[in-house]
Design a protein around this motif. Structure first.
Motif, mmCIF file in Angstrom:
data_model
loop_
_atom_site.group_PDB
_atom_site.id
_atom_site.type_symbol
_atom_site.label_atom_id
_atom_site.label_comp_id
_atom_site.label_asym_id
_atom_site.label_seq_id
_atom_site.Cartn_x
_atom_site.Cartn_y
_atom_site.Cartn_z
ATOM 1 N N ALA A 10 22.755 50.520 28.224
ATOM 2 C CA ALA A 10 22.548 50.262 26.797
ATOM 3 C C ALA A 10 21.794 48.939 26.633
ATOM 4 C CB ALA A 10 23.874 50.277 26.047
ATOM 5 N N ASP A 11 22.353 47.998 25.877
ATOM 6 C CA ASP A 11 21.675 46.722 25.638
ATOM 7 C C ASP A 11 22.364 45.563 26.351
ATOM 8 O OD1 ASP A 11 19.721 47.876 23.912
ATOM 9 O OD2 ASP A 11 21.246 47.998 22.354
ATOM 10 N N ALA A 12 23.045 45.854 27.448
ATOM 11 C CA ALA A 12 23.759 44.812 28.194
ATOM 12 C C ALA A 12 22.785 43.772 28.748
ATOM 13 C CB ALA A 12 24.550 45.441 29.340
ATOM 14 N N THR A 13 23.283 42.560 28.890
ATOM 15 C CA THR A 13 22.488 41.489 29.485
ATOM 16 C C THR A 13 22.956 41.134 30.887
ATOM 17 O OG1 THR A 13 23.930 39.837 28.441
ATOM 18 C CG2 THR A 13 21.942 40.509 27.230
ATOM 19 N N ALA A 14 24.090 41.699 31.306
ATOM 20 C CA ALA A 14 24.606 41.448 32.648
ATOM 21 C C ALA A 14 25.587 42.554 33.014
ATOM 22 C CB ALA A 14 25.305 40.086 32.731
ATOM 23 N N PHE B 269 30.265 46.636 31.776
ATOM 24 C CA PHE B 269 29.280 45.824 31.049
ATOM 25 C C PHE B 269 29.688 45.789 29.586
ATOM 26 C CE2 PHE B 269 27.994 50.213 31.112
ATOM 27 C CZ PHE B 269 27.518 50.477 29.845
ATOM 28 N N LYS B 270 29.038 44.929 28.827
ATOM 29 C CA LYS B 270 29.299 44.854 27.392
ATOM 30 C C LYS B 270 28.182 45.549 26.635
ATOM 31 C CE LYS B 270 32.315 40.840 26.947
ATOM 32 N NZ LYS B 270 32.467 39.466 26.395
ATOM 33 N N ASP B 271 28.605 46.432 25.724
ATOM 34 C CA ASP B 271 27.692 47.198 24.892
ATOM 35 C C ASP B 271 28.016 46.860 23.444
ATOM 36 O OD1 ASP B 271 26.177 49.055 23.544
ATOM 37 O OD2 ASP B 271 27.213 50.807 24.342
ATOM 38 N N ALA B 272 27.092 46.166 22.784
ATOM 39 C CA ALA B 272 27.306 45.728 21.403
ATOM 40 C C ALA B 272 28.611 44.942 21.277
ATOM 41 C CB ALA B 272 27.294 46.919 20.452
ATOM 42 N N GLY B 273 28.877 44.108 22.275
ATOM 43 C CA GLY B 273 30.046 43.239 22.246
ATOM 44 C C GLY B 273 31.323 43.870 22.755
ATOM 45 N N ARG B 274 31.306 45.174 23.050
ATOM 46 C CA ARG B 274 32.511 45.869 23.513
ATOM 47 C C ARG B 274 32.383 46.183 25.002
ATOM 48 N NH1 ARG B 274 34.377 50.529 19.432
ATOM 49 N NH2 ARG B 274 36.201 50.286 20.778
#
Length: 703
Positions: A654-658, A623-628
């Motif tokens: 974390a704050d992932a959306t997908a 997943f992506k966490d803060a763009g990473r």
């Protein structure tokens, strides 16, 4: 088996060295036989052990009375005679008073703040007399003893604790004696947890024991089962009846006659899709604890003792640790039990029990894993990445073993070769992947127990809390570097002397990184040490978040479970609390996070050729966490050697959306299933060899 357990309980009430009445009665009789002209020292030397026996038996008021008598005798002696006893008697009296205050307040008036350090709010004692007297004695000991001695450290620590019990800390504690109960920097901002055990009705007052979380009744939510080593006490089964209520239904599900249990392990040994229970007994007792373990088959949410028909009842040996795994990759779960061979007592080799169509066969000798040791923890994990599970055995007073699975039913101890023999005095252990590189690392708790005679072990941990060098074993935080382990505890900020009896790992703040919680203490009543929480910073280091998290419970921590019991997407933490003696009982704790859940994913596995509940499978979530982009990895199994995780995999995102990618690699075949672009905040069920996963929400709350 039920009749045997009842006989064990009856015998233990009389003769057990920890909970029996025989020693107390013998000391009382010996004291009564002393002639009137006997030296006062002889009376003092009997009153101390008698008071301890009374305290261990649960009569703290009588223990205080006997120690007051001893204190008066010491005061009547000339200084050259009484001086040898004064500090020890004063300390013992202060500890007994402190426990009396805990009985009157923290046990009888138990609430969410009780015994959580720093103590505040409703955790402050209502009945203050016992703690007031104890506090004055600790203050006198601290000011009068030589600095940096064991008793001085212990008095300083308990001076701070009793001041908190009275609600006068820190003002009433001299600045030179104060201990910090706060954190600096980003650790201070860590989200707090709240103990909701009383609200959820899971706060049974009991002794040291185990804990497991699983969906035992297949209704979609996680239930709890706990045990107490007290051989009179049955297992407690808490059925999950919604996000705010657990209901104890042990009698209804067949557990009324399943007594005792130092530890519990949940696993689907018969491959029928529901979790069964293994109850382990006799730990710490040597020959006196050569009791049977019990295997309880789950028949649709009701448990049946199958110890006899599965062959498990053939072996009565002292233990508290075991773990299931499919070591021979035939699709069903085998079992390793680590037994305890104490110095000067019987020899009880560890046992590898192969699952042969639901019956267990001892293959320890042929496999080369029949360890004769004081084993306190066992864990399975494929540390070398060759597809089959390897076995770690954690021991007190001797080297640990890492048995590499060579295939064909043979194992070889490679602990020395790969650098994983320490600590010499160790306890709870587990495999995990805190550095997110896809291979299994190893945690081994250090548990130094060789304090000088009559000196409180608490000083090890207190010296550490004060930032001073202390005698004792820190843990080993073994990082896997291509099949060789490097202990990174010092660099990671984890080389702390905490006296952990238990521990487990999970995601405390929902960021996807694996954190840990250690259950601390030892049998002595002065061993009121905070259970210790550490946050994974994801840079190779951990932050001590014990104080801001409010997870620093002072009572003895044993079985620990990370699991989302209220279906809000955040992992809760259940801690089975209580000491070794009947007078050291305490109510268990259930900690819920007070901040909202972040993104999450729950993965349920259904094995077809592999074990039905997915034991040994590897789950990787990208997943992506803060763009990473990040990938976190989970090994499906019980978790720690002292506390059994649910088999469902709960991953914070974390704050992932997908979820960009979800991969499951099955243990029996080595085949992988890969799924792309899944939604967050969902429960995903994956069946081995099938195409699309089933995507649902968590079980809806009940009215």
């Amino acid at each position: 088996m039920a009749a045997a357990l009842k006989r064990i309980a009856e015998q233990a009430d009389r003769d057990n060295p920890i909970i029996g009445v025989a020693e107390r009665e013998a000391l009382t009789a010996e004291l009564a036989r002393l002639p009137p002209g006997a030296p006062q020292e002889a009376r003092i030397e009997l009153l101390g052990p008698l008071a301890e026996a009374l305290l261990w038996g649960g009569d703290s008021a009588q223990a205080v009375a006997r120690l007051r008598e001893a204190s008066a005798l010491v005061a009547s002696l000339p200084p050259e005679r009484g001086g040898a006893y004064a500090a020890q008697v004063d300390f013992a009296l202060a500890v007994a008073l402190m426990r009396l205050g805990e009985d009157q307040n923290c046990v009888r008036r138990h609430n969410e703040f009780s015994c959580i350090a720093p103590i505040r709010g409703a955790g402050v004692h209502t009945e203050k007399a016992a703690a007031t007297e104890a506090n004055a004695l600790f203050a006198r000991l601290w000011s009068g003893l030589p600095p940096r001695t064991p008793l001085h450290y212990a008095a300083r620590w308990l001076l701070n604790i009793t001041a908190q019990q009275l609600g006068t800390w820190p003002a009433s504690v001299p600045p030179a004696a104060r201990v910090r109960f706060d954190a600096d920097g980003e650790a201070a901002r860590f989200p707090a947890f709240r103990n909701v055990a009383t609200e959820r009705r899971v706060d049974r007052v009991d002794l040291a024991g185990g804990a497991v979380a699983e969906d035992f009744d297949a209704d979609g939510d996680l239930d709890l089962v706990t045990s107490s080593w007290d051989p009179r006490l049955p297992l407690a089964y808490y059925r999950n009846d919604g996000p705010t209520l657990m209901t104890e239904v042990g009698t209804q599900v067949g557990l009324a006659d399943i007594l005792g249990g130092f530890n519990l392990v949940a696993a689907d040994y018969d491959n029928d899709g529901d979790a069964d229970l293994l109850v382990l007994r006799g730990g710490w007792l040597g020959d006196a604890g050569a009791w049977p373990s019990s295997l309880l088959r789950n028949d649709g949410g009701r448990f049946v003792d199958v110890s006899v028909e599965t062959g498990l009842a053939a072996w009565w040996r002292p233990t508290q640790t075991a773990a299931f795994a499919d070591y021979d990759l035939d699709g069903d779960l085998d079992l390793y039990i680590g037994h305890e061979s104490l110095p000067g007592e019987g020899r009880y080799p560890g046992q590898l029990l192969r699952n042969d169509a639901g019956r267990f066969v001892d293959v320890s000798d042929a496999a080369g894993v029949g360890v004769v040791a004081w084993t306190k923890g066992v864990a399975w994990g494929d540390f070398d990445g060759d597809g089959d599970p390897d076995l770690y055995v954690s021991n007190l007073h001797g080297p640990n073993m890492l048995f590499r699975n060579e295939g064909g039913g043979r194992f070889v101890d490679v602990a020395a070769q790969v650098g994983a023999q320490g600590p010499r005095d160790s306890f709870a252990t587990w495999f995990w992947d805190p550095d997110e590189d896809g291979d299994l690392d190893l945690w081994v708790s250090g548990y130094q127990s060789d304090a000088p005679e009559a000196q409180p072990h608490v000083w090890y941990a207190v010296a550490d809390l004060l930032g001073e060098r202390a005698l004792g074993d820190p843990p080993a935080h073994y990082i896997n570097e291509g099949g060789v382990f490097r202990d990174r505890a010092q660099a990671a900020g984890l080389a702390r002397v905490t006296l952990p009896m238990s521990g487990n790992f999970g995601d405390l703040d929902g960021d996807g990184a694996l954190d840990l919680l250690l259950g601390t203490g030892y049998p002595g009543y002065e061993g009121l040490l905070p259970n210790r929480a550490y946050r994974n910073r994801r840079d190779g280091t951990f932050a001590d978040v014990t104080w801001p998290s409010r997870l620093g419970h002072l009572q003895k921590g044993h079985g620990i479970v990370f699991a989302d019991l209220n279906h809000d997407g955040a992992q809760d933490v259940y801690v089975q609390l209580g000491g070794f003696s009947r007078g050291d009982a305490f109510g268990d704790a259930l900690f819920e996070r007070t901040t909202p859940a972040r993104a999450w994913l729950v993965v349920d596995l259904v094995g077809v050729r592999s074990p039905r509940m997915g034991d040994g499978a590897r789950v990787s979530v990208t997943f992506k966490d803060a763009g990473r982009r990040r990938t976190v990895h989970r090994w499906v199994g019980q978790g720690s050697s002292f506390g059994s995780h649910p088999h469902r995999v709960e991953v914070g995102l974390a704050d992932a959306t997908a979820v960009e990618r979800l991969e499951v690699r099955w243990p029996t075949t080595g085949e992988a299933q890969v799924f792309d672009r899944l939604p967050v905040n969902r429960r995903v069920k994956i069946t081995e060899g099938r195409g699309a996963p089933e995507v649902t929400t968590l079980a809806p709350p009940r009215p």
